[in-house]
Motif scaffolding. Sequence first.
Motif: not given
Length: 295
Positions: A277-287
């Motif tokens: 992640x180069x800027x900000x943040x990251x949220x994911x949801x995995x299945x």
Amino acid sequence: MPVVDAAWHEWLRTNAARGCTMDSMIEAMTQAGFAADAASEAVRAAFGSSVTSAATAPVSAAGGTEAASPQKAPQAYRYDDAPVARGNTIHAHDRDVQVLTRCERPQVIVFGNVLSAQECSEMIERSRHRLKRSTTVNPTTGREDVIRNRTSEGIWYQRGEDALIERLEQRIASLMNWPVENGEGLQVLHYGPAGEYRPHFDYFPPDQPGSAVHTARGGQRVATLVIYLNDVPEGGETIFPEAGLSVAANRGGAVYFRYMNGQRQLDPLTLHGGAPVLAGEKWIMTKWVRERAYV
Ligand code: PD2
Ligand code: ZN
């Protein structure tokens, strides 16, 4: 520019041992910010030391040790039909999902509009204060280890835990066209600045002793759906280095990939990772879904 630290040495050793190609590993390292010659040198050294000492290995015409590397012959993975419906819009339980891109080899599908903005925010807010550092499966013992190749934090939800989770699981099962019962629980993951998940496979490599404990319940993993819960301003793409493909993280969108076919072959082209992640943040949801019921 990154340096080849202990975590990268571990990554190099593991991926060389599991049969990744040199090209895919060099590509993964350059995508992570290494200069091409530094990546090439590190990968060649890893392959040299995993078979025979680089000093004694036969040198190829290009001056490297490729001729002596343990690269597997190309595997004849058969691309049978993925279970996902045809068409440009898929009605998934309670929502119309857009198909944005389909790739046949490896089998990758990019979707838009899987979750609404409100559903994304709700999953983030209910997870935010309950995160724990993510782990990966130790290939030898099968235990869950914290390693530097995966710098995210996450939380698992029980299948059918409450009404929202149940509704999302039904939508996802309809979209993947795979039974709800075969799914692992949903997992929400958060990556802060520079957070990443270096290239890996989601299936359990059959030749590794640590896999058996995981496949005992529900069998092998068959396919993955990664849903993006926020827009990442820069970086954080899901990358497929063998395919030269990268999928940007856009809120509510998702990437599906399938790695086990009807003959139980596993597709090495599904090597994939979460870019830094180069800027900000990251949220994911995995299945992750299994070949049989996951109970
Ligand atoms: O964060 C991602 O984009 C990503 C990429 C690859 C997550 C996973 N794999 C995973 O959790 O398996
Ligand atoms: Zn993965």
